[in-house]
Design an enzyme around this catalytic site. Structure first.
Site, short mmCIF file in Angstrom:
data_model
loop_
_atom_site.label_atom_id
_atom_site.label_comp_id
_atom_site.label_asym_id
_atom_site.label_seq_id
_atom_site.Cartn_x
_atom_site.Cartn_y
_atom_site.Cartn_z
N GLY A 1 -19.06 64.77 -18.68
CA GLY A 1 -18.30 63.83 -17.86
C GLY A 1 -19.09 63.18 -16.76
O GLY A 1 -18.67 62.16 -16.20
N TYR B 1 -18.17 30.45 -11.55
CA TYR B 1 -18.10 29.40 -10.53
C TYR B 1 -17.07 29.75 -9.46
O TYR B 1 -17.26 29.48 -8.27
CB TYR B 1 -17.78 28.04 -11.16
CG TYR B 1 -19.00 27.30 -11.63
CD1 TYR B 1 -20.04 27.00 -10.74
CD2 TYR B 1 -19.14 26.88 -12.95
CE1 TYR B 1 -21.18 26.33 -11.16
CE2 TYR B 1 -20.27 26.21 -13.38
CZ TYR B 1 -21.29 25.94 -12.48
OH TYR B 1 -22.41 25.27 -12.90
#
Length: 276
Positions: free
Chosen positions: A120, A239
């Site tokens: 993990g 953008y």
């Protein structure tokens, strides 16, 4: 130095010159992640995100391990014995810090892998923006050896950073590998001798501290999101991030950078950040 001494049981936080060292602190368990640690890490990350003294977050482990993965006794045996709704809560808390918070964190994050990194532990490792490990570190996906497939988002983490063949090889065999191999695979940015690990990590963190934090956040979030979007969606999204960063940037980084380069001739942006 740290103002958080003694605040958490399983995590230590030390702040030095803008760098927040977040230390998983269960060395007697090789920093295995328990439900308590997972809950505390959510609080740690949310707290440091709002702390102006913490400019860059470095995630590491106490003692000889980064993290041995999930605590088998506390996370599996004891949780499995409880009701299903408890299991859901525990899993949600683990994912909350190991992936959701860390992956899109507001500040730059560096995994400083000082030793054992298993199972993990691969989720928060990959969720960090950058990673430096010790040559002496040992990595492994040992879940297959005790009868389960990789849990949480470990497989997704591997798929996003390491090639198909390499990922399946270690997922299916449970074999371990060292720091140099991790760097070769692209799991970490660089592997260095353990004695140099902290120094190299601090040097990287200082480089990030020189950058405009608003623009740095937009840049890293833009990259991470763009991997999930089409080319057309990316054009609009990136953008929009560019425009957003200009609106949020109170120090006017774009204007400062342009002025120092074009008018003052005082920087070379291909080689250095503008002077803040």
């Amino acid at each position: 130095m740290s103002t958080y001494e003694g605040r958490w049981k399983t995590v230590k936080v030390e702040i030095e010159d803008g760098i927040a060292f977040v230390i998983l602190n269960r060395p007697e368990k090789r920093n295995a992640m328990s439900p308590t640690l997972n809950r505390e890490m959510i609080d740690v990350l949310e707290t440091l995100e709002q702390d102006p003294a913490a400019g860059v977050l470095v995630l590491t482990g106490a003692g000889e391990a980064w993290t041995a993965g999930m605590d088998l006794k506390e996370y599996f045996r004891e949780v499995d014995a409880g009701p299903e709704i408890l299991q859901e809560k525990i899993r949600r808390e683990a994912s909350q810090w190991q992936w959701k918070l860390l992956r899109m964190y507001a500040k730059p994050t560096i995994a400083m892998v000082n030793g054992w990194c298993f199972g993990g532990g691969f989720s928060p490792l990959v969720a960090c923006d950058l990673a430096i490990c010790a040559d002496e570190a040992t990595f492994g996906l040992s879940e297959i050896n005790w009868g389960i497939p990789p849990g949480n988002l470990v497989s997704k983490a591997m798929a996003d950073t390491v090639g198909h063949r390499q990922s399946l090889y270690y997922i299916m065999t449970g074999k371990t590998f060292g720091g140099q191999k991790a760097a070769e695979m692209g799991l970490v940015n660089e592997s260095v001798p353990l004695a140099q690990l902290r120094e190299v990590t601090i040097e990287l963190a200082r480089n990030l501290l020189e950058k405009n934090p608003v623009v740095l956040r937009a840049a890293k979030h833009g990259f991470k999101r763009c991997r999930e979007l089409t080319w057309e969606q990316n054009e609009d999204y990136l953008y929009a991030k560019l425009d957003q960063s200009r609106l949020l940037d109170t120090e006017g980084g774009r204007e400062q950078g342009m002025k120092q380069f074009l008018d003052d001739k005082s920087i070379k942006p291909g080689l250095q950040a503008y002077k803040r």
